[in-house]
Design an enzyme around this catalytic site. Sequence first.
Site, PDB file in Angstrom:
ATOM      1  CG  ASP A  15      -1.807   1.232   1.291  1.00 47.37           C
ATOM      2  OD1 ASP A  15      -2.326   1.640   0.225  1.00 47.37           O
ATOM      3  OD2 ASP A  15      -1.980   1.816   2.371  1.00 47.37           O
ATOM      4  CB  SER A  16       0.155   4.764  -0.668  1.00 44.25           C
ATOM      5  OG  SER A  16      -1.026   4.775   0.104  1.00 44.25           O
ATOM      6  CE1 TYR A  47       2.900   5.545  -3.131  1.00 51.65           C
ATOM      7  CE2 TYR A  47       1.769   3.690  -4.129  1.00 51.65           C
ATOM      8  CZ  TYR A  47       2.892   4.221  -3.540  1.00 51.65           C
ATOM      9  OH  TYR A  47       4.001   3.426  -3.379  1.00 51.65           O
ATOM     10  N   GLY A  48      -2.814   8.985  -3.647  1.00 51.10           N
ATOM     11  CA  GLY A  48      -4.133   9.379  -4.161  1.00 51.10           C
ATOM     12  C   GLY A  48      -4.193  10.733  -4.830  1.00 51.10           C
ATOM     13  CB  CYS A  78      -2.636   1.148  -2.704  1.00 49.28           C
ATOM     14  SG  CYS A  78      -2.853   2.880  -3.080  1.00 49.28           S
ATOM     15  CG  ASN A  79      -9.151   1.137  -2.936  1.00 49.26           C
ATOM     16  OD1 ASN A  79     -10.161   0.640  -3.393  1.00 49.26           O
ATOM     17  ND2 ASN A  79      -8.763   0.893  -1.701  1.00 49.26           N
ATOM     18  CB  THR A  80      -4.500   5.348  -5.553  1.00 51.72           C
ATOM     19  OG1 THR A  80      -5.350   5.940  -4.568  1.00 51.72           O
ATOM     20  CG2 THR A  80      -4.148   6.374  -6.601  1.00 51.72           C
ATOM     21  CD  GLU A 157      -2.294   8.932   7.152  1.00 49.20           C
ATOM     22  OE1 GLU A 157      -1.763  10.021   7.448  1.00 49.20           O
ATOM     23  OE2 GLU A 157      -2.134   8.349   6.075  1.00 49.20           O
ATOM     24  CB  CYS A 189      -9.935   5.061   0.093  1.00 53.79           C
ATOM     25  SG  CYS A 189      -8.447   5.753   0.849  1.00 53.79           S
ATOM     26  CB  THR A 190      -6.181   1.577   2.301  1.00 51.80           C
ATOM     27  OG1 THR A 190      -5.648   2.897   2.143  1.00 51.80           O
ATOM     28  CG2 THR A 190      -5.724   0.692   1.180  1.00 51.80           C
ATOM     29  CG  HIS A 191      -6.340   5.889   4.901  1.00 50.73           C
ATOM     30  ND1 HIS A 191      -5.569   5.293   3.934  1.00 50.73           N
ATOM     31  CD2 HIS A 191      -5.489   6.544   5.725  1.00 50.73           C
ATOM     32  CE1 HIS A 191      -4.298   5.585   4.169  1.00 50.73           C
ATOM     33  NE2 HIS A 191      -4.219   6.338   5.242  1.00 50.73           N
TER      34      HIS A 191
HETATM   35  N1  DGL Z   1      -3.908   3.824  -0.060  1.00 47.59           N
HETATM   36  C1  DGL Z   1      -4.631   4.860  -0.756  1.00 47.59           C
HETATM   37  C2  DGL Z   1      -5.852   4.239  -1.452  1.00 47.59           C
HETATM   38  O1  DGL Z   1      -6.360   3.213  -1.049  1.00 47.59           O
HETATM   39  C3  DGL Z   1      -5.075   5.959   0.175  1.00 47.59           C
HETATM   40  C4  DGL Z   1      -3.959   6.818   0.697  1.00 47.59           C
HETATM   41  C5  DGL Z   1      -3.172   7.511  -0.393  1.00 47.59           C
HETATM   42  O2  DGL Z   1      -3.686   8.456  -1.007  1.00 47.59           O
HETATM   43  O3  DGL Z   1      -2.057   7.068  -0.625  1.00 47.59           O
HETATM   44  O4  DGL Z   1      -6.304   4.772  -2.421  1.00 47.59           O
END
Ligand code: DGL
Length: 274
Positions: A15-16, A47-48, A78-80, A157, A189-191
């Site tokens: 993940d990011s 990353y988003g 990571c979704n992005t 976070e 999104c992971t968060h």
């Molecule tokens: N991990 C990113 C996602 O799932 C979220 C955090 C980021 O922007 O890196 O898209």
Amino acid sequence: MADTGHVAKPIGIFDSGLGGLTVARAIRAALPAEDLVYLGDTARVPYGTRSAETVIKYAIGCAERLLSYDIKLLVVACNTASGVALGELEARLSIPVLGVIQPGAKAGVQATRSGRIGVLATSGTVASGAYERAIHSENSAMRVFAQAAPLFVPLAEEGWVTGAVPRLAAERYLQPLVEVDVDTIVLGCTHYPLLNETIHDVAAELLGHDVVVVDSAEATASALRETVDTGVAESGTAGELRILVTDLPGQFASSASRFLGKPVQGLDIQAIDL
Ligand code: DGL
């Protein structure tokens, strides 16, 4: 997808940052005997908000590092990165690669009754159109409404997941989805799973009816369970979780334990350079 079986090789996850630990947590619950190597690119998060080219470059770097741990399968938590880099990773790697978007999309399609699905995600994921494509590949009749919700990332976070501030953010981000009367919201999104309760409650209040909130981390773990032979998982052996990070932020332990849902003491955590 290829037969991966349960062999001693670990499953790689990246993940990011630390958010993907929500995916690692769901995978541990679904496949407790599997060894996991998790890479959080904490030095380059988020990353988003970055361009697709940059995210692809970062994703390749993470994947290549995980390959040095002899992983049998790669989960792009990571979704992005799943939205923009999955094809590139599949083309480069000779092991199976699983992203979080298709499982989340499938779960959303299964949950909806009205065929109107909302997606909350980062700006990068929304711009990629990946959820629309994934949902339409499951059922082309679905109406998909994707909404960027960038402030949810720092709120998660910070551990600020209930109360007035996250509620206000949720009201703003959910308003466009309320106007089109979705009955299902995919957390892309992971968060966002950390804000699940607030998102659900605010959405139900504004919509005036209940809404299903789909956690793509859970959906990914279920998809993975179908891929990996769980024969050994039933033997009761607990797999190991090794965590690699590209930076060790000061509040690492508290953030990591929030995403993992338990204290991080005793975990194998290593800082690496990519
Ligand atoms: N991990 C990113 C996602 O799932 C979220 C955090 C980021 O922007 O890196 O898209």
